[in-house]
Design an enzyme around this catalytic site. Structure first.
Site, PDB file in Angstrom:
ATOM      1  N   ARG A 158       0.858  -1.176   0.000  1.00  0.00           N
ATOM      2  CA  ARG A 158       0.000   0.000   0.000  1.00  0.00           C
ATOM      3  C   ARG A 158       0.899   1.233   0.000  1.00  0.00           C
ATOM      4  O   ARG A 158       2.031   1.195   0.501  1.00  0.00           O
ATOM      5  CB  ARG A 158      -0.893   0.019   1.241  1.00  0.00           C
ATOM      6  CG  ARG A 158      -1.787  -1.211   1.390  1.00  0.00           C
ATOM      7  CD  ARG A 158      -2.532  -1.163   2.718  1.00  0.00           C
ATOM      8  NE  ARG A 158      -3.412  -2.322   2.899  1.00  0.00           N
ATOM      9  CZ  ARG A 158      -3.066  -3.455   3.485  1.00  0.00           C
ATOM     10  NH1 ARG A 158      -1.830  -3.586   3.957  1.00  0.00           N
ATOM     11  NH2 ARG A 158      -3.925  -4.452   3.604  1.00  0.00           N
ATOM     12  N   HIS A 254      -4.182   2.554  -5.299  1.00  0.00           N
ATOM     13  CA  HIS A 254      -4.101   1.093  -5.199  1.00  0.00           C
ATOM     14  C   HIS A 254      -3.826   0.428  -6.554  1.00  0.00           C
ATOM     15  O   HIS A 254      -3.748  -0.808  -6.621  1.00  0.00           O
ATOM     16  CB  HIS A 254      -5.414   0.534  -4.634  1.00  0.00           C
ATOM     17  CG  HIS A 254      -5.339   0.233  -3.165  1.00  0.00           C
ATOM     18  ND1 HIS A 254      -4.591   0.981  -2.288  1.00  0.00           N
ATOM     19  CD2 HIS A 254      -5.912  -0.733  -2.408  1.00  0.00           C
ATOM     20  CE1 HIS A 254      -4.720   0.484  -1.061  1.00  0.00           C
ATOM     21  NE2 HIS A 254      -5.510  -0.558  -1.107  1.00  0.00           N
ATOM     22  N   HIS A 280      -3.316  -9.584   3.646  1.00  0.00           N
ATOM     23  CA  HIS A 280      -4.734  -9.744   3.933  1.00  0.00           C
ATOM     24  C   HIS A 280      -4.925 -10.709   5.093  1.00  0.00           C
ATOM     25  O   HIS A 280      -4.315 -11.772   5.125  1.00  0.00           O
ATOM     26  CB  HIS A 280      -5.472 -10.289   2.703  1.00  0.00           C
ATOM     27  CG  HIS A 280      -5.644  -9.282   1.615  1.00  0.00           C
ATOM     28  ND1 HIS A 280      -5.903  -9.615   0.308  1.00  0.00           N
ATOM     29  CD2 HIS A 280      -5.605  -7.920   1.639  1.00  0.00           C
ATOM     30  CE1 HIS A 280      -6.009  -8.525  -0.428  1.00  0.00           C
ATOM     31  NE2 HIS A 280      -5.835  -7.484   0.363  1.00  0.00           N
TER      32      HIS A 280
END
Length: 310
Positions: A158, A254, A280
């Protein structure tokens, strides 16, 4: 104790009065509720239902279907508009039950339609390469921008994770970076050779000159004043590179992360490996990228297979 049967229009008027007097809703909200419940009242009347206690859960479910498909009297609604209308209907029935007009809340188990899943936008590989090449300037900021974008695409980081890196978080010899993700969770990710080369060029030829303008921050990526590069500035770097590369697709913070995940899966990577690389917590979050790759495969299949379009 259940009150005497109440007509649907009277029940609606009572509910709208309740929203004004007891809930103090805004005028725009009230108009929206009145419009949605007028549509509901018309639907019930066309089905010969004139009292609220004559409504069943199946009727509410069928009304929701009519919102999405149209019913001859009204055009179909978008998912968000249908959901908003159902909120008004559910509110009416809940109020009627609490007020003793109906014995049970028949709309309680009828849920708004889920919004369509928005697939991540990924750039094809050739456009990613054009984007990276657009940061080809040899000045300090150009070297920094190339290193930043190469790192984003190489690691799937990110933007907040990339600008949060300190010098000690990147091991160019071991070709790895330590990213600090959501909730302070850290993960070690590999860094590809092009990104290592770009980072090395930036650290040797550009960062020292930027650092002397600041106050000795350990940040890897520095701004023109020698301080840590902000997320907003990193986003500007990406947007400027996209403009220079003449990329017409929308490019967001993103974009390179989505492209990283999609290209890995298209190359045969296991979804659980991609999950770890992206940081994640659940593999379900990562699996949305598999939908992108299936769409790509379906397109190729449709064009190439002799009986795909039967």
């Amino acid at each position: 104790m259940v009150a005497p049967p109440l007509s649907v229009p009277d029940a609606v008027r009572g509910y709208l009065d309740h929203l004004v007097v007891e809930r103090g809703v805004a005028d725009n909200t009230l108009r929206s509720y009145r419009r949605d419940l007028t549509r509901y009242t018309g639907y019930l009347a066309r089905h010969d239902i004139h009292q609220l206690n004559g409504v069943t859960e199946a009727v509410v479910t069928d009304f929701l279907a009519s919102l999405r498909e149209g019913d001859g009297e009204n055009p179909p609604l978008a998912t968000s508009s249908a959901a908003r209308t159902l909120v008004a209907v559910r509110g009416l029935h809940k109020f009627a039950t609490l007020d003793g007009v109906t014995p049970t809340d028949v709309a309680r188990e009828v849920h708004p339609p889920a919004p369509p899943r928005r697939l991540p936008k990924a750039l094809p590989l050739d456009r990613v390469e054009r984007l990276l090449e657009a940061c080809g300037r040899d000045d300090p900021l150009g070297l920094r921008d190339r290193a930043l974008l190469e790192l984003l695409y190489s690691t799937g980081a990110r933007i907040s994770e990339a600008v949060g890196l300190d010098l000690d978080d990147v091991d160019l010899t071991g070709r790895a970076a330590l990213l600090s993700g959501k909730g302070g969770k850290q993960r070690m990710v590999p860094v590809g050779r092009p990104a290592v080369a770009a980072l090395d060029a930036y650290r040797v030829r550009a960062r020292p000159g930027l650092a002397i303008r600041g106050r000795g921050t350990p940040a890897l990526f520095l701004n023109a004043r020698g301080g840590r590069l902000s997320r907003q500035s990193a986003w500007t770097v990406l947007r400027t590179a996209a403009e220079r590369a003449k990329i017409t697709e929308p490019v967001s913070p993103h974009t390179l992360r989505h492209s990283f995940a999609t290209h890995l899966l298209e190359g045969g990577a296991d979804v659980r490996v991609v999950q770890e690389l992206l940081g994640h917590a659940s593999v379900t979050t990562t699996q949305v990228y598999t939908l992108v790759t299936v769409d790509s495969l379906r397109e190729v299949y449709t064009l190439a297979h002799p009986r795909a379009r039967g």
